[in-house]
Design an enzyme around this catalytic site. Structure first.
Site, PDB file in Angstrom:
ATOM      1  N   ARG A 157     105.049 -28.245  22.280  1.00  0.00           N
ATOM      2  CA  ARG A 157     105.599 -27.387  21.226  1.00  0.00           C
ATOM      3  C   ARG A 157     105.322 -28.002  19.852  1.00  0.00           C
ATOM      4  O   ARG A 157     105.627 -29.174  19.618  1.00  0.00           O
ATOM      5  CB  ARG A 157     107.101 -27.209  21.425  1.00  0.00           C
ATOM      6  CG  ARG A 157     107.461 -26.419  22.675  1.00  0.00           C
ATOM      7  CD  ARG A 157     108.955 -26.351  22.905  1.00  0.00           C
ATOM      8  NE  ARG A 157     109.502 -27.658  23.266  1.00  0.00           N
ATOM      9  CZ  ARG A 157     110.778 -27.879  23.564  1.00  0.00           C
ATOM     10  NH1 ARG A 157     111.642 -26.875  23.538  1.00  0.00           N
ATOM     11  NH2 ARG A 157     111.189 -29.077  23.895  1.00  0.00           N
ATOM     12  N   ASP A 203     105.922 -27.938  15.624  1.00  0.00           N
ATOM     13  CA  ASP A 203     106.993 -27.595  14.694  1.00  0.00           C
ATOM     14  C   ASP A 203     106.532 -26.562  13.673  1.00  0.00           C
ATOM     15  O   ASP A 203     105.346 -26.244  13.563  1.00  0.00           O
ATOM     16  CB  ASP A 203     107.463 -28.855  13.955  1.00  0.00           C
ATOM     17  CG  ASP A 203     108.090 -29.880  14.878  1.00  0.00           C
ATOM     18  OD1 ASP A 203     108.749 -29.468  15.854  1.00  0.00           O
ATOM     19  OD2 ASP A 203     107.925 -31.087  14.628  1.00  0.00           O
ATOM     20  N   TYR A 222      96.453 -35.660  18.291  1.00  0.00           N
ATOM     21  CA  TYR A 222      96.845 -35.055  17.022  1.00  0.00           C
ATOM     22  C   TYR A 222      95.984 -35.618  15.896  1.00  0.00           C
ATOM     23  O   TYR A 222      95.650 -36.812  15.884  1.00  0.00           O
ATOM     24  CB  TYR A 222      98.321 -35.333  16.702  1.00  0.00           C
ATOM     25  CG  TYR A 222      99.288 -34.375  17.369  1.00  0.00           C
ATOM     26  CD1 TYR A 222      99.652 -33.182  16.756  1.00  0.00           C
ATOM     27  CD2 TYR A 222      99.841 -34.678  18.605  1.00  0.00           C
ATOM     28  CE1 TYR A 222     100.533 -32.308  17.362  1.00  0.00           C
ATOM     29  CE2 TYR A 222     100.728 -33.806  19.223  1.00  0.00           C
ATOM     30  CZ  TYR A 222     101.065 -32.626  18.591  1.00  0.00           C
ATOM     31  OH  TYR A 222     101.943 -31.766  19.197  1.00  0.00           O
ATOM     32  N   ARG A 230     104.545 -37.327  12.590  1.00  0.00           N
ATOM     33  CA  ARG A 230     104.907 -37.225  11.167  1.00  0.00           C
ATOM     34  C   ARG A 230     105.737 -38.419  10.707  1.00  0.00           C
ATOM     35  O   ARG A 230     105.617 -38.854   9.551  1.00  0.00           O
ATOM     36  CB  ARG A 230     105.641 -35.910  10.921  1.00  0.00           C
ATOM     37  CG  ARG A 230     104.738 -34.685  11.074  1.00  0.00           C
ATOM     38  CD  ARG A 230     105.526 -33.410  11.208  1.00  0.00           C
ATOM     39  NE  ARG A 230     106.415 -33.194  10.071  1.00  0.00           N
ATOM     40  CZ  ARG A 230     107.418 -32.331  10.071  1.00  0.00           C
ATOM     41  NH1 ARG A 230     107.687 -31.622  11.169  1.00  0.00           N
ATOM     42  NH2 ARG A 230     108.166 -32.177   8.999  1.00  0.00           N
TER      43      ARG A 230
END
Length: 265
Positions: free
Chosen positions: A49, A51, A109, A196
């Site tokens: 999932r 954000d 990522y 992040r």
């Protein structure tokens, strides 16, 4: 039958991947389009999932259906019903043993960080931004500390629902193209906000607030309050989900993100 899809999306105007009562998520848009093609209610399961504001170059989902449709219907047919910022790239039928989340062995990522005095305009929702000069070498030295299996409690969201904070990072590379810093991370899985939060800590180190060794202290502390604030979602891209070769999943090719920049495997 079970169908697996690979899709990409611009997450700028969505409230994230996961379905919401307001219908503002990527999952909501995808399930609506799939249900129209299948003529039955479709629920999808995702590899990970993302954000609100986070993008994907290679997201994987699977779903079960009784509908008999050609593969082209799950690609071109669904794309015709999706918003322009979401697209199915690939589809195939798989056995019931395949699971988009639990069969995955690695996630990748990419974070794009514009490092210049003034904020971006045209690409403002596609890149993160930091105004002070950042020392690439110091950030890379700090990033190397995170490679391996660790308790990443200092980098997880307070709302993270993962049962364990233990994750294994296999790659954390930082490169520069002009004023753009490219962070490329691979791990068996990531905690909520983990990437992040890592980027925020690397920026603190890059601007000289802390030394690279501070990253060791954060790992040992296992406490989120000592780490940097969560960095902007704008520059974050889910860039790959890896499966055992037996599943014959396609690989991410060279993908243009912004003019002059391509992400490669």
């Amino acid at each position: 039958m079970r169908i697996v899809l690979v899709l990409e999306y611009d997450g700028s105007r969505y409230c994230g991947w996961q379905s919401q009562p307001e219908g503002c998520s990527i999952q909501d848009a995808l399930e609506t389009a799939l249900s129209k093609i299948a003529k039955e209610a479709i629920r999808v399961i995702t590899a990970g999932r993302t954000d609100a504001g986070v993008h994907a170059l290679y997201q994987v989902v699977h779903f079960d259906t009784l509908a008999q449709r050609p593969i082209s219907a799950w690609i071109r047919g669904v794309n015709a019903l999706l918003p322009g910022d979401i697209a199915i790239l690939w589809a195939t039928e798989v056995s019931d043993e395949f699971h988009s989340r639990y069969s995955a062995v690695e996630r990748r990522y990419i974070y794009l960080l514009l490092n210049q005095p003034v904020r971006p305009g045209v690409h403002g929702k596609k890149v993160g931004w930091y105004h002070q000069p950042l020392a690439l070498e110091k950030m890379q030295a700090a990033g190397n500390i995170l490679i391996g299996e660790h308790d990443f409690s200092s980098f997880r969201s307070a709302e993270c629902q993962a049962r364990s904070p233990i994750r294994t990072i296999t790659q954390l590379n930082i490169s520069r193209q002009g004023n753009l810093l490219i962070f490329d991370l691979r791990a068996n899985a990531f905690l909520q906000h983990m990437v992040r939060n890592i980027i925020g800590c690397l920026v603190y180190i890059g601007k000289g607030k802390y030394s690279a060794e501070w990253m060791c202290e954060l790992l040992v502390s296992c406490n989120r309050i000592y780490a940097a604030p969560t960095f902007s979602p704008a520059g974050l891209y889910l860039a790959g989900v890896k499966y055992d070769c037996g599943w014959c999943m396609p690989e991410l090719g060279e993908v243009p993100i912004i003019p002059g920049l391509s992400i490669r495997n």
